[in-house]
Design an enzyme around this catalytic site. Sequence first.
Site, PDB file in Angstrom:
ATOM      1  N   GLU A  35       0.819  -1.134   0.080  1.00  0.00           N
ATOM      2  CA  GLU A  35       0.036   0.008  -0.137  1.00  0.00           C
ATOM      3  C   GLU A  35       0.762   1.178   0.031  1.00  0.00           C
ATOM      4  OE1 GLU A  35      -3.698   0.739  -0.045  1.00  0.00           O
ATOM      5  OE2 GLU A  35      -2.569   2.737  -0.170  1.00  0.00           O
ATOM      6  N   GLY A  40      -6.679   0.669   4.346  1.00  0.00           N
ATOM      7  CA  GLY A  40      -8.104   1.000   4.402  1.00  0.00           C
ATOM      8  C   GLY A  40      -8.667   1.622   3.351  1.00  0.00           C
ATOM      9  N   GLY A 179     -25.302  11.543  -8.055  1.00  0.00           N
ATOM     10  CA  GLY A 179     -25.352  10.273  -7.501  1.00  0.00           C
ATOM     11  C   GLY A 179     -25.317   9.906  -6.162  1.00  0.00           C
ATOM     12  N   GLU A 200     -28.158  17.252 -11.498  1.00  0.00           N
ATOM     13  CA  GLU A 200     -27.797  15.726 -12.006  1.00  0.00           C
ATOM     14  C   GLU A 200     -28.344  16.022 -13.657  1.00  0.00           C
ATOM     15  OE1 GLU A 200     -26.709  12.915 -11.313  1.00  0.00           O
ATOM     16  OE2 GLU A 200     -27.287  12.113 -13.303  1.00  0.00           O
ATOM     17  N   GLY A 268     -18.534  10.690 -10.599  1.00  0.00           N
ATOM     18  CA  GLY A 268     -18.113   9.487 -10.612  1.00  0.00           C
ATOM     19  C   GLY A 268     -16.555   9.107 -10.526  1.00  0.00           C
ATOM     20  N   ASP A 308     -12.618  -1.560  -7.613  1.00  0.00           N
ATOM     21  CA  ASP A 308     -13.003  -0.488  -8.481  1.00  0.00           C
ATOM     22  C   ASP A 308     -12.151  -0.451  -9.698  1.00  0.00           C
ATOM     23  OD1 ASP A 308     -14.448   0.049  -6.456  1.00  0.00           O
ATOM     24  OD2 ASP A 308     -13.732   2.113  -6.159  1.00  0.00           O
ATOM     25  N   ALA A 316     -17.614  -0.705  -1.780  1.00  0.00           N
ATOM     26  CA  ALA A 316     -16.455  -1.458  -0.899  1.00  0.00           C
ATOM     27  C   ALA A 316     -17.037  -2.834  -0.581  1.00  0.00           C
ATOM     28  CB  ALA A 316     -16.408  -0.896   0.514  1.00  0.00           C
ATOM     29  N   HIS A 442     -43.525  -5.911  17.010  1.00  0.00           N
ATOM     30  CA  HIS A 442     -44.201  -4.661  17.197  1.00  0.00           C
ATOM     31  C   HIS A 442     -43.820  -3.706  18.251  1.00  0.00           C
ATOM     32  CE1 HIS A 442     -47.364  -1.970  16.359  1.00  0.00           C
ATOM     33  NE2 HIS A 442     -47.701  -1.972  17.593  1.00  0.00           N
TER      34      HIS A 442
END
Lengths: 463, 450
Positions: A35, A40, A179, A200, A268, A308, A316, A442
Amino acid sequence: MSETEYDVVIIGAGPAGYVAGIRASQLGLSACVIEKDKPGGVCLNIGCIPSKALIHQAEVFASASDLEAMGVKVDRSGLDYSKVFKKSRDAADTLSRGVNSLLKKNKVPLIEGEARITGKGEVSLKDGKKVRGKNILIATGSRPKVIPGFEFDDKLVISSDGALMLEKLPKRVFILGGGAIGCEFAHVFNAFGTEVTLVEMLDHLLPLEDSETVGVLEKAFTKRGMVVHTSTKATGMKKTKNGATVSIEGKGGKKEDVETDLVLVVVGRGPNTENIGLDAVGIKTERGFIPVGDYYQTTTKGIFAVGDVTSSPLLAHVASKESEIAVEYIAGHNPAKKVDPMAIPGAVYCEPQVASFGLNEDAAKKQGVSYKKATFPYRGAGKSVAVERSEGMVKVLFDPKTHEILGAHIVGADATELIHELLLAKSSELLPEDIATMIHAHPTLSEAVMESMRAAEGWAIHI
Amino acid sequence: MAEKVLMLALSPTMEEGTIVKWTKKEGDAVSTGDVLCEVETDKATMDYESIQEGTLLKIVVGNGEGAKVEDPIAIIGEKDEDISSIMAEIGSSRGKEKSPAGSTAANGEKGGGTEEAPTGGHENGGAPAAEAAGARPVQQPSTTAAQGTTGAPRSAAGPAPRGTEGRVKSSPLARAIANDAGVDLTRVSGSGPGGRVVKRDVETAIEKGTGTGSTAASGVSPGLTQQEIPISGKRKIIAQRLSESKYTSPHYYVKISVPADGLVEARKKLNARRDKKVSMNAFLIKFAAEALKHHPMVNSSWQGDKIIMFGSIDIGLAVAQRDGLITPVVRDCGSKGVVQIDEELSVLIDKALDGKLKQEEYSGATFTISNLGSFGIEEFTAIINPPGSAILAVGAIKKEPVVGENDEIRVQTNLKLTLSCDHRVIDGALGANFLKYLSDIIEDPVRVLY
């Protein structure tokens, strides 16, 4: 010196990469995770987690009006957004450290550095160090997409990264892209008192969601004072002394200029597939994405790609599941070949929340799928009225003949939790009658789920 | 408080396991997760991780011994704790379970006899080719604890598991679709979790046009349904041993037609004086034993670097079981009369049909006979059953026209014998001589006296 050869070398420690590392270790494989940033990934550091921290605090702040309704005098003037920001970073940091210790606990080395595939089974780091693996799992994730004319400058024009790192609230924000990310930020900014314009291009917010449930959200947003433009394009932007003027063009060529202090572009995300050495192993991307086959194998044997960087939904939980499948396959197990796209839950954390899976009504109409639908309004469940969250609905599409659940869409309080009962039904192939006849406590919001299933069977009680 | 350590189901289909090796000794401290022992299941050898803590007070099932799932294999408790009552309890329950046929001398020290798992070797042992040492499934590399503890998804792709009353595990949706389409779920194999029948299984059945209830309901013979059948331990051994035999030993076959009147007559005469009829197979075993005495090289085994000529004639007879086949072995046939052979054989066959044969009762045949005559089969070739080097395939007794010495055509009652030989041990002339000798005895049983 002979280098260790891992069973799997994982590039990227996001929700795909770190889960892959742990799963590999559980299955007796040797694995390492490389990484370049914090473990994460986007999810933990600059995505899901810090945004949920902001949303939670926004909702706490907004609930001041509930206190006022009780006659309590609330003075909102002391709001210090930098403290809100700090809390969101604390949440991210805590969880990032958690990933670190999870990897440690599972004896998966976390190697810091920028990885590049330099040959079959070989990954090189910037410092020249090489890591060898029988298999390589690419999980390098994605980053915010840029559109021409709205390039990020991290001051006036920001991405979701920038929005999460804001330490001061603007008076006005223009959000380009309706989005999930756009809606969540709209919700946060609005709750803290910023004037929101949300634009949008497609004909409704959350274009991938069912338009009927999203209608409930659009109405709620408008009621809360946000300006929502759908079927609208942003055609250009001019900087002004204090901010910017964004030109928009709606249906029928209706033009308008919107003054704003901050432009948030959330249209995006694009895959991080450059500079990771795909050429070295003959992998060709398609529109930037890595094509994958069964078990997330790339066209090159021994190299897998998940999350991705493939063209699967940018979620995720999908990335994690894909990495589990790939690793189980590497370990010689027999997992499902891929994630079932009809059983992926989506969750949007504005108020009201939106959650769904499977077929929506717009898609069903477009594809000519025969379906029946059942809906049940939140207000039919007594709990929603008692807790003043009666705005919402449960909507289920099912097969007219077999009654198989084809898709479910919930908008309203706790929708992101409620969806799972229906998703379990879907994935276990339960039928509406199974939930319709099961006793639900309930008063709960889950009763709305039960009633929607009764509606499917033609006998909803509380409507 | 001392507790029993029970044999766990370490694989989904495991019914019993054999302790390969204890890794802890009596007296050792045990914590949760420690590997107590290695257990061989129907699938693999796996580590048994303790779910209890304390001191391993007593090993009840020793190395190499078997235990059914849920049977006690050890006792864990506090150091120096009195375990006499728990031992007594184990002793009595283990005693009860043992079938009289399956038990040999009890091992007193182990408090109830641990010499043999109640059905020890049964699951493993169906192979016609089971050798004493090779009767168990091949050990796979230990799959370690990961499989057991971390919930690796098991995608069971077998026929649908049946519940207690023969109910098929299936999803409500699968049932609804099957109901609509008239598909009989009992004939659909399940690919869902735990072998549950799910939508796609029913759809596959519909697509293939199989499993529809209409044909079944009308009494017409049902169509075929593609199914995946899990390999049982027994089937695995049959497959492995017979493949090994057929692939490694060069088979050749010699065939002969034998006039069977003499044999039929001899049997009739003998049985006329007896209440219990001596079977045809007992005669064949007796005659084969006599022929083997005169051709000891046929009663031998290829061992790679040497040939073993056996000191005893142990003849196996292939017996079909519901779930495979097995070859009970009559020992030392060369020194036994046909009546004794028949008595031993009938006991063994009963046990075989009950699945109660012990390993020593079905392994190590030096010669084997397979008789498909009762199925009306005229002749066939059989695969050699190691460690033997030859197997005799016996067809049906049947009247046939034959051309006599004076070119006349007459009716003769014939029996067709086909001998499969391992050419590494038995050359053609030897195989031919042996079969001719045997057929002469069958034709004229008085030759047994030679």
